[in-house]
Motif scaffolding. Structure first.
Motif, PDB file in Angstrom:
ATOM      1  N   PHE A 119     -21.578  16.360  -0.729  1.00  0.00           N
ATOM      2  CA  PHE A 119     -20.803  17.507  -0.247  1.00  0.00           C
ATOM      3  C   PHE A 119     -19.744  17.897  -1.269  1.00  0.00           C
ATOM      4  O   PHE A 119     -19.323  17.083  -2.119  1.00  0.00           O
ATOM      5  N   VAL A 120     -19.346  19.140  -1.147  1.00  0.00           N
ATOM      6  CA  VAL A 120     -18.190  19.671  -1.877  1.00  0.00           C
ATOM      7  C   VAL A 120     -17.135  19.976  -0.819  1.00  0.00           C
ATOM      8  O   VAL A 120     -17.365  20.786   0.083  1.00  0.00           O
ATOM      9  N   SER A 121     -15.974  19.237  -0.920  1.00  0.00           N
ATOM     10  CA  SER A 121     -14.901  19.401   0.055  1.00  0.00           C
ATOM     11  C   SER A 121     -13.663  19.896  -0.671  1.00  0.00           C
ATOM     12  O   SER A 121     -13.224  19.287  -1.656  1.00  0.00           O
ATOM     13  N   VAL A 122     -13.108  21.016  -0.202  1.00  0.00           N
ATOM     14  CA  VAL A 122     -11.920  21.612  -0.821  1.00  0.00           C
ATOM     15  C   VAL A 122     -10.726  21.269   0.061  1.00  0.00           C
ATOM     16  O   VAL A 122     -10.653  21.685   1.225  1.00  0.00           O
ATOM     17  N   LEU A 123      -9.802  20.456  -0.507  1.00  0.00           N
ATOM     18  CA  LEU A 123      -8.639  19.975   0.230  1.00  0.00           C
ATOM     19  C   LEU A 123      -7.399  20.130  -0.630  1.00  0.00           C
ATOM     20  O   LEU A 123      -7.468  20.152  -1.858  1.00  0.00           O
ATOM     21  N   ASP A 124      -6.261  20.155   0.043  1.00  0.00           N
ATOM     22  CA  ASP A 124      -4.966  20.205  -0.629  1.00  0.00           C
ATOM     23  C   ASP A 124      -4.105  19.120  -0.001  1.00  0.00           C
ATOM     24  O   ASP A 124      -3.649  19.278   1.138  1.00  0.00           O
ATOM     25  N   MET A 125      -3.864  17.953  -0.725  1.00  0.00           N
ATOM     26  CA  MET A 125      -3.210  16.810  -0.085  1.00  0.00           C
ATOM     27  C   MET A 125      -2.472  15.963  -1.124  1.00  0.00           C
ATOM     28  O   MET A 125      -2.955  15.730  -2.234  1.00  0.00           O
ATOM     29  N   ALA A 126      -1.269  15.535  -0.729  1.00  0.00           N
ATOM     30  CA  ALA A 126      -0.501  14.608  -1.573  1.00  0.00           C
ATOM     31  C   ALA A 126      -1.191  13.243  -1.589  1.00  0.00           C
ATOM     32  O   ALA A 126      -1.985  12.918  -0.693  1.00  0.00           O
ATOM     33  N   PRO A 127      -0.900  12.366  -2.567  1.00  0.00           N
ATOM     34  CA  PRO A 127      -1.560  11.047  -2.661  1.00  0.00           C
ATOM     35  C   PRO A 127      -1.262  10.191  -1.439  1.00  0.00           C
ATOM     36  O   PRO A 127      -0.188  10.257  -0.849  1.00  0.00           O
ATOM     37  N   ARG A 128      -2.255   9.381  -1.055  1.00  0.00           N
ATOM     38  CA  ARG A 128      -2.076   8.392   0.002  1.00  0.00           C
ATOM     39  C   ARG A 128      -2.862   7.136  -0.367  1.00  0.00           C
ATOM     40  O   ARG A 128      -3.878   7.195  -1.018  1.00  0.00           O
ATOM     41  N   MET A 129      -2.320   5.984   0.047  1.00  0.00           N
ATOM     42  CA  MET A 129      -2.970   4.700  -0.222  1.00  0.00           C
ATOM     43  C   MET A 129      -3.864   4.332   0.961  1.00  0.00           C
ATOM     44  O   MET A 129      -3.446   4.416   2.120  1.00  0.00           O
ATOM     45  N   LEU A 130      -5.069   3.864   0.649  1.00  0.00           N
ATOM     46  CA  LEU A 130      -6.042   3.575   1.693  1.00  0.00           C
ATOM     47  C   LEU A 130      -6.170   2.074   1.977  1.00  0.00           C
ATOM     48  O   LEU A 130      -6.711   1.703   3.013  1.00  0.00           O
ATOM     49  N   GLY A 131      -5.697   1.256   1.067  1.00  0.00           N
ATOM     50  CA  GLY A 131      -5.858  -0.183   1.244  1.00  0.00           C
ATOM     51  C   GLY A 131      -4.666  -0.831   1.923  1.00  0.00           C
ATOM     52  O   GLY A 131      -3.648  -0.180   2.183  1.00  0.00           O
ATOM     53  N   PRO A 132      -4.750  -2.119   2.241  1.00  0.00           N
ATOM     54  CA  PRO A 132      -3.629  -2.844   2.862  1.00  0.00           C
ATOM     55  C   PRO A 132      -2.457  -2.940   1.913  1.00  0.00           C
ATOM     56  O   PRO A 132      -2.620  -3.001   0.692  1.00  0.00           O
ATOM     57  N   LYS A 133      -1.274  -2.982   2.482  1.00  0.00           N
ATOM     58  CA  LYS A 133      -0.072  -3.026   1.659  1.00  0.00           C
ATOM     59  C   LYS A 133       0.327  -4.465   1.347  1.00  0.00           C
ATOM     60  O   LYS A 133       0.079  -5.377   2.138  1.00  0.00           O
ATOM     61  N   ASN A 134       0.945  -4.611   0.169  1.00  0.00           N
ATOM     62  CA  ASN A 134       1.500  -5.910  -0.270  1.00  0.00           C
ATOM     63  C   ASN A 134       0.475  -7.045  -0.117  1.00  0.00           C
ATOM     64  O   ASN A 134       0.740  -8.079   0.488  1.00  0.00           O
ATOM     65  N   GLN A 135      -0.661  -6.823  -0.668  1.00  0.00           N
ATOM     66  CA  GLN A 135      -1.749  -7.808  -0.545  1.00  0.00           C
ATOM     67  C   GLN A 135      -1.532  -8.975  -1.507  1.00  0.00           C
ATOM     68  O   GLN A 135      -1.068  -8.790  -2.635  1.00  0.00           O
ATOM     69  N   LYS A 194       3.765  11.546  -4.885  1.00  0.00           N
ATOM     70  CA  LYS A 194       3.241  10.271  -5.384  1.00  0.00           C
ATOM     71  C   LYS A 194       3.379   9.211  -4.291  1.00  0.00           C
ATOM     72  O   LYS A 194       4.160   9.331  -3.360  1.00  0.00           O
ATOM     73  N   MET A 195       2.596   8.106  -4.472  1.00  0.00           N
ATOM     74  CA  MET A 195       2.583   6.994  -3.523  1.00  0.00           C
ATOM     75  C   MET A 195       2.287   5.720  -4.320  1.00  0.00           C
ATOM     76  O   MET A 195       1.605   5.758  -5.344  1.00  0.00           O
ATOM     77  N   GLU A 196       2.827   4.589  -3.843  1.00  0.00           N
ATOM     78  CA  GLU A 196       2.600   3.340  -4.560  1.00  0.00           C
ATOM     79  C   GLU A 196       2.277   2.205  -3.577  1.00  0.00           C
ATOM     80  O   GLU A 196       2.552   2.287  -2.384  1.00  0.00           O
ATOM     81  N   ASN A 197       1.700   1.146  -4.139  1.00  0.00           N
ATOM     82  CA  ASN A 197       1.360  -0.057  -3.373  1.00  0.00           C
ATOM     83  C   ASN A 197       1.493  -1.255  -4.315  1.00  0.00           C
ATOM     84  O   ASN A 197       1.446  -1.108  -5.549  1.00  0.00           O
ATOM     85  N   GLN A 198       1.687  -2.434  -3.743  1.00  0.00           N
ATOM     86  CA  GLN A 198       1.870  -3.636  -4.551  1.00  0.00           C
ATOM     87  C   GLN A 198       0.811  -4.685  -4.203  1.00  0.00           C
ATOM     88  O   GLN A 198       0.366  -4.798  -3.055  1.00  0.00           O
ATOM     89  N   VAL A 199       0.437  -5.436  -5.238  1.00  0.00           N
ATOM     90  CA  VAL A 199      -0.494  -6.557  -5.095  1.00  0.00           C
ATOM     91  C   VAL A 199       0.120  -7.747  -5.814  1.00  0.00           C
ATOM     92  O   VAL A 199       0.501  -7.637  -6.992  1.00  0.00           O
ATOM     93  N   ARG A 200       0.240  -8.866  -5.105  1.00  0.00           N
ATOM     94  CA  ARG A 200       0.761 -10.091  -5.734  1.00  0.00           C
ATOM     95  C   ARG A 200      -0.409 -10.981  -6.142  1.00  0.00           C
ATOM     96  O   ARG A 200      -1.294 -11.291  -5.337  1.00  0.00           O
ATOM     97  N   LEU A 201      -0.391 -11.382  -7.414  1.00  0.00           N
ATOM     98  CA  LEU A 201      -1.504 -12.152  -7.977  1.00  0.00           C
ATOM     99  C   LEU A 201      -1.052 -13.584  -8.259  1.00  0.00           C
ATOM    100  O   LEU A 201      -0.009 -13.796  -8.883  1.00  0.00           O
ATOM    101  N   GLU A 202      -1.836 -14.553  -7.766  1.00  0.00           N
ATOM    102  CA  GLU A 202      -1.629 -15.961  -8.087  1.00  0.00           C
ATOM    103  C   GLU A 202      -2.876 -16.498  -8.776  1.00  0.00           C
ATOM    104  O   GLU A 202      -3.996 -16.286  -8.293  1.00  0.00           O
ATOM    105  N   VAL A 203      -2.668 -17.157  -9.901  1.00  0.00           N
ATOM    106  CA  VAL A 203      -3.784 -17.713 -10.692  1.00  0.00           C
ATOM    107  C   VAL A 203      -3.851 -19.211 -10.450  1.00  0.00           C
ATOM    108  O   VAL A 203      -2.855 -19.927 -10.665  1.00  0.00           O
ATOM    109  N   LYS A 204      -5.003 -19.698 -10.018  1.00  0.00           N
ATOM    110  CA  LYS A 204      -5.175 -21.101  -9.638  1.00  0.00           C
ATOM    111  C   LYS A 204      -6.137 -21.811 -10.588  1.00  0.00           C
ATOM    112  O   LYS A 204      -6.991 -21.182 -11.223  1.00  0.00           O
ATOM    113  N   GLU A 205      -5.971 -23.128 -10.641  1.00  0.00           N
ATOM    114  CA  GLU A 205      -6.918 -23.935 -11.405  1.00  0.00           C
ATOM    115  C   GLU A 205      -8.286 -23.932 -10.716  1.00  0.00           C
ATOM    116  O   GLU A 205      -8.364 -23.918  -9.490  1.00  0.00           O
ATOM    117  N   PRO A 206      -9.356 -23.959 -11.495  1.00  0.00           N
ATOM    118  CA  PRO A 206     -10.684 -23.954 -10.862  1.00  0.00           C
ATOM    119  C   PRO A 206     -10.982 -25.291 -10.190  1.00  0.00           C
ATOM    120  O   PRO A 206     -10.470 -26.344 -10.566  1.00  0.00           O
TER     121      PRO A 206
END
Length: 1202
Positions: free
Chosen positions: A415-431, A502-514
């Motif tokens: 489809f071709v959809s014509v929209l006019d919209m400010a940014p929004r985040m779709l994923g969970p916050k502070n993951q 504009k819109m923002e979201n954060q992701v916290r990354l932890e690196v573990k030993e295998p």
């Protein structure tokens, strides 16, 4: 051992497609206006079971919610008019009830999902109803064929939908055995490369199994008659399928290619495959059906070419070539994806496909051909591309791309959809995302906006955006970290912006030993009944809990405290393994974000199963062929087969070994003995052990014959001086060859012309009496049975019995006497006087005395033999004691007797070197060393003194050696020490006129505070074992053996401790015997007290002490009148164990019997009588005030122990 690691980062489970598609479709949130999108639909070729309801699926999403319509065979399908057809709510899925004829609904269906923004359409779904028709009725005439001829039994299954699976069975519902000679073709026919007599059957039946209806249709059976031939002629191969020398085959790309070659001939031909101009693609090729079929999976253009199958036997060969062509239904090169634009933006839809032949591209809009739609000045169509310019809200629509050729089609909605919209985040916050070190990592940031927002990533709020180098940013907002490291930990911020905000979201990354398995299980092959341990040691990140699970053959293992399987943190143990335990064991160490697995195979070996189906063939007079079927080897290859036999005539029930054969033989020709009724059994042998015996074979009786072996072990020897015993070994039962076995024995004197003496006997011994002494005889023997005489043995020489020798050696004398040996001479006896076979001259000798006065000796008589036939015999007698008096005499001996004694000879050995001193001790004091020793046990001569040598010792350095000599009567020496820490090594030897004897070496001891002991060296001139004397009880020693000449040649030190001469004194109060004794004494005293009490109670009333202020104890015994009238001066005497205080009061003992009385007030009188029951209680205050600090009395002590 094999390992497999799987790293599962939770952040990437939903975006793996990013690796292959840089520009993925934009996901529009469903709460926004959007045209319909088909999300689920039925297969293009849809076959249904006529017994079930027909479900034709069509699901779509959109906003507003789409409405659905159907077309059937290109025409509008009015669902509401047919009562058997319903459409599910908020869905386009059709449900057709199964009543009636389902064939009425066969056809081509297409679903249309619409809202006010456009229409999406499904594929054209060809609906067909599964069919399983019956086999046509037919009468099959018996098939007659000559042995060795080829044959094809046609199947011709009914044309079902889908086509049925075919297989051949007999009337017992058992599959027809197939091999290189007999096999089923791809069309279901049964092919015989050549027919054998054993193929004659009346029940060859082809069966067709229909998948959808789960039914099996059976064809009428074929009857096959085979005309047997004496000699089957050999023939060159010919093809049964396919026919001719060449053929062509077309296959579609991605499908499976199946080629078949079945050939006839005698012997059965072998089939080989090849490809012209190259090798077969081994990764994709599967050869099956006894090399008769070639299967290529997932065909592609590289598989085009000529394939040749060759059928060959020893008569010749033939080839067939198949030209393979690969065509292709359309497949996507670039599939159109949804396009979201803002007003006045531009974009394009691309639809690129390929195939063979090349497909044509057709565009549709909202389900109708684009050519017939209303003109749109903002849209241009250029073949496979649609270009949109300066779109407006009304430009929204759904476009379809159809790519088709003669082999199929592809249909895609975008489809071709014509929209006019400010940014929004779709994923969970502070993951929070946890990943494994050094792994490829993806950080998701799903977003939406129109115009398409610009997305940037920042780490810890710093920098100008992450992209390039260690990072890669995808169009859908996902950030890839190519190799996560510890320093990559932190907080990542994604910022999406367009002209509307504009819109923002954060992701916290932890690196573990295998998680790693650092000690993995290893493959094991173990015999049955042993214990097996598989290791699985795991290392993991400390912050991630890890669990270890075990699987066997991909199924979880169960554990219980009474089971044979036990596991701990690092291993799995299997006790008493059995064959069922064999398999692949997998250890899985798992955390919440990763896991590691390691596998090993356990092979349980066991004794082989017994052979089966023993069969006898090819019988002859002395042989028969035995054939068997080997049993299961139980994972340990069979190395040999042992054939045993049992016969029922001589030793019925006893199994005996006949012969052993290599593992590769299962048909052997057995060599047999005559006149034996055999039965056989076979035992298989592998590295673990022997199998159980097989079931016995049928019996096989061999005919009788004369003996064909000679009795062995024939010999003659006299047991007395006037006889000769002739013996031989009994023949084995299998050597009898017939009934009534006897032995014909013959003998005569040697070197005479006497007639042979004969006797026939069934025994194995015969005694010839009244012979001369030691006379040679010629002896022979043969076996005979009821079938005749066997071969005669070779002649052997036997002798009659021996007598005592009649003469003694003469002129026994000695010469060359030294300290330990002497030469002996004598005159020999005549051979005739030996009266038997000469054995030896035997010398008897003994030590009569030592030449040293007062030294006792051992006078045991010794002997030594000399075998010689010399004219002037002599010998040497060794190992004599020096300086001793010896006596000896000699006799001559035959095998049974000794003759008279020779003259007795007396001689004296010379002086020798003395032995070592009996002991050599060192007593060390502060400033002197006191040496003591004793004379040798064997002086070996007259002692003339002792020689003492010594030198200082400082580690490995030895000082200057000094020498002291002592007369023979001196056995001690005191030497001053220059310094208290000076140590010496001493060497002491006794001396005779011959020289110094064996040296006794010791090292001076350390002082106690030096922390070491003395070092002693003893020279050893004999073989082990030796006995060390003079050791200290309860002391530790270090021992080594070294070469006196080469100190570098030495054994390792051995530490040992001598036993204690006495036990250390222990506390007597803790000894069991003492405690027992005290208990016995206490019990005895108690018994005496009871006896005394009984005795006094019978003799009169006891005097008691009155207490004015207290009433009588309620349990006190009163006289008949209830009063106590007797008084005694004894009342005022202190008790034993108490003492009188300064004021005259009596103090009670701390541990008196008061504490042990029933009422707490019992006392002893001076005479030991027990009066506690007749005294009144003391006040508690009085008792406390008069406590004694003295020790308890002996009586109280005894009771305390009790």
């Amino acid at each position: 051992m094999w390992t497999q690691r799987r790293w599962a980062a939770l952040a990437v489970l939903s975006i793996i497609s990013l690796l292959s598609e840089e520009a993925a479709a934009i996901e529009v949130p469903l709460d926004l206006k959007q045209p319909p999108t088909i999300v689920k639909q039925s297969l293009k070729d849809y076959i249904v079971d006529p017994r079930d309801n027909i479900i034709i699926e069509c699901e779509a999403k959109g906003n507003p919610v789409p409405t659905f319509q159907w077309r059937r065979n290109g025409k509008f399908f009015n669902v509401g008019k047919d009562p058997r057809v319903t459409m599910r709510s908020r869905s386009g899925t059709l449900e057709i009830r199964s009543s009636g004829k389902p064939e009425d609904y066969e056809g081509e269906y297409q679903c249309f999902a619409s809202n006010n923004l456009g229409t999406a359409i499904s594929n054209k779904i060809l609906l067909r109803v599964s069919k399983s028709p019956l086999w046509p009725k037919e009468v099959l005439e018996p098939v007659t064929v000559r042995e060795g001829s080829p044959l094809v039994l046609a199947c011709n299954p009914p044309p079902g939908l889908p086509p049925p699976e075919t297989f051949w069975m007999d009337s017992f519902i058992m599959p027809i055995a197939q091999d290189r000679r007999v096999s089923m073709g791809l069309n279901g026919d049964l092919f015989f490369s050549n027919v054998l007599a054993k193929d004659a059957k009346t029940d060859y039946s082809c069966n067709a199994r229909f998948e959808f209806t789960h039914t099996i249709q059976q064809k009428n059976p074929y009857t096959l008659k085979v005309q047997t031939m004496r000699n089957i002629p050999e023939t060159q191969p010919t093809f049964l399928s396919p026919t001719g020398l060449s053929s062509t085959k077309m296959v579609l790309r991605g499908e499976e290619l199946l080629l078949e070659c079945i050939a006839a001939g005698v012997p059965t031909p072998t089939i080989t495959w090849s490809k012209r101009g190259g090798d077969l693609p081994t990764k994709k090729v599967r050869i099956g059906n006894f090399e008769k079929t070639l299967r290529i999976l997932n065909v592609s253009e590289e598989d085009i070419g000529s394939y040749t199958c060759m059928a060959s036997n020893r008569i010749g060969s033939i080839r067939h070539t198949v030209e393979v062509q690969v065509k292709a239904a359309p497949f996507w090169l670039e599939k159109p994806i949804n396009l979201v634009l803002a007003p006045d933006e531009s974009g394009r839809l691309v639809c690129r496909a390929n195939g063979s032949p090349k497909p044509t591209i057709q565009w549709l809009v909202n389900g109708e051909p684009i050519e017939s739609s209303l003109p749109n000045p903002n849209r241009r169509v250029l073949d496979d591309t649609i270009i949109f310019e300066t779109v407006q809200f009304e430009s929204s629509a759904v476009y379809q791309c159809n790519a088709s050729n003669e082999h199929g089609y592809l249909l895609a909605n975008a489809f071709v959809s014509v929209l006019d919209m400010a940014p929004r985040m779709l994923g969970p916050k502070n993951q929070l995302i946890k990943v494994i070190e050094n792994n490829r990592t993806f950080l998701e940031c799903p977003f939406f906006g129109s115009p398409l927002p610009l997305l940037r990533w920042f780490k810890n709020g710093l920098g100008s955006g992450l992209d390039g180098g260690h990072y890669r940013l995808y169009h859908n907002g996902t950030l890839e970290i190519k190799q996560a490291r510890t320093e990559d930990q932190g907080t990542y911020t994604c910022v999406a912006s367009n002209i509307l905000g504009k819109m923002e979201n954060q992701v916290r990354l932890e690196v573990k030993e295998p998680t790693r398995i650092v000690r993995a299980p290893e493959h094991k092959t173990e015999p049955r009944g042993t214990t097996v341990r598989f290791d699985c040691r795991v290392k993991h990140d400390p912050s991630l809990p890890a669990t270890v699970t075990w699987l066997k053959d991909e199924k979880p293992l169960s554990f219980s405290w009474i089971g044979r399987l036990k596991k701990d943190d690092e291993s799995l143990t299997i006790y008493n393994v059995n064959p069922d335990d064999g398999g692949t064991y997998t250890c899985t160490a798992k955390t919440e974000i990763d896991e590691d697995t390691a596998s090993a195979r356990l092979t349980v070996t066991g004794r082989p199963d017994p052979p089966q189906d023993l069969e006898l063939s090819d019988p002859s007079a002395r042989s028969v062929r035995l054939t068997w079927v080997p049993g299961n080897e139980n994972n340990s290859p069979v190395t040999h087969f042992l054939v045993q036999f049992e016969e029922d005539r001589w030793e019925p029930g006893k199994w005996q070994n006949l012969s052993i054969y290599d593992w590769n033989l299962n048909s052997v020709n057995l060599q047999l003995s005559p006149f034996v009724n055999y039965q056989f059994r076979v035992i298989a042998i592998n590295a673990v052990g022997q199998s159980q015996p097989s079931h016995p074979s049928a019996r096989y009786q061999t005919s009788g014959a004369p003996p064909d072996v000679v009795p062995s072990g024939l010999k003659g020897w006299g047991s007395k001086k006037n006889n000769m015993e002739i013996t031989w070994q009994a023949m084995q039962n299998t050597e009898r060859n017939g009934p009534n076995l006897r032995y014909v024995l013959s003998w005569r004197r040697k070197d005479t012309e006497e007639e042979w003496n004969n006797i026939t006997t069934a025994k194995t011994k015969h005694v010839v009496h009244n012979t001369d002494t030691y006379v040679p005889y010629e002896i022979k023997i043969q076996a005979v049975n009821d079938f005749g005489h066997g071969p005669e043995s070779n002649m052997v020489i036997g002798y009659s019995g021996e007598d005592k020798p009649s003469a003694a050696p003469t002129d026994l004398r000695v010469s060359k006497i030294n300290s330990t040996k002497v030469n002996i001479h004598w005159e020999p006896v005549e051979q005739s006087s030996v009266n038997g076979e000469f054995k030896e001259y035997k010398l008897y000798y003994w030590r009569e005395a030592s030449l040293i006065k007062g030294l006792k000796v051992n006078k045991t008589k010794l002997q030594k033999g000399f075998f010689t036939t010399a004219e002037h015999p002599s010998g040497i007698l060794t190992e004599l004691y020096p300086y001793s008096k010896y006596k000896m005499y000699m006799v001559v001996a035959n095998r049974e007797h000794e003759g008279p004694q020779s003259n007795t000879v007396e001689f004296y050995t010379k002086e020798g070197e003395p032995g070592a001193p009996k002991y050599f001790r060192i007593l060390r004091h502060t400033d002197v060393v006191h040496l003591k020793w004793d004379k040798p046990l064997e002086p070996n001569g007259v002692l003339i003194g002792y020689t003492l040598q010594y030198h200082t010792v400082n580690g490995t350095q030895a000082g200057e050696r000094k020498v002291q000599s002592f007369p023979p009567n001196v056995t001690e020496y005191v030497m001053n020490l220059p310094h208290r820490f000076t140590r010496f090594k001493f060497f002491l030897a006794a001396r005779t006129q011959v020289g110094a004897g064996e040296v006794y070496a010791v090292e001076s001891p350390h002082f106690t505070n030096e922390g070491n002991g003395s070092m002693t060296s003893i020279q050893v001139n004999q073989q082990p074992h030796i006995k060390l004397a003079g050791l200290v009880a309860g002391a530790k020693y270090r021992l080594r053996v070294y070469s006196h000449e080469h100190n570098s040649i030495s054994s390792d030190y051995v530490t040992f401790e001598t036993g204690r001469a006495y036990k250390e004194q222990e506390d007597i109060a803790t000894q069991g015997w003492f405690i027992g004794l005290m208990c016995a004494v206490a019990l005895l005293v108690l018994i005496l007290l009871i006896v005394c009490f009984i005795k006094r109670s019978r003799g009169g009333k006891y005097p008691v002490r009155e207490k004015k202020d207290l009433p009588l104890d309620p349990v006190d015994h009163k006289d008949q009148d209830g009063s106590f009238d007797y008084h005694s001066d004894e009342d005022n005497k202190p008790l034993q164990g108490s003492q009188t205080s300064l004021d005259g009061n009596v103090k009670e003992s701390d541990d008196s019997l008061v504490d042990y009385g029933e009422g707490g007030d019992g006392q002893f009188n001076e005479d030991g009588s027990f009066i506690g029951q007749y005294t009144v209680k003391k006040d508690k205050e009085e008792t406390e005030g008069n406590e004694s600090s003295e020790a308890t009395s002996p009586v109280n002590a005894i009771y305390s122990l009790a």
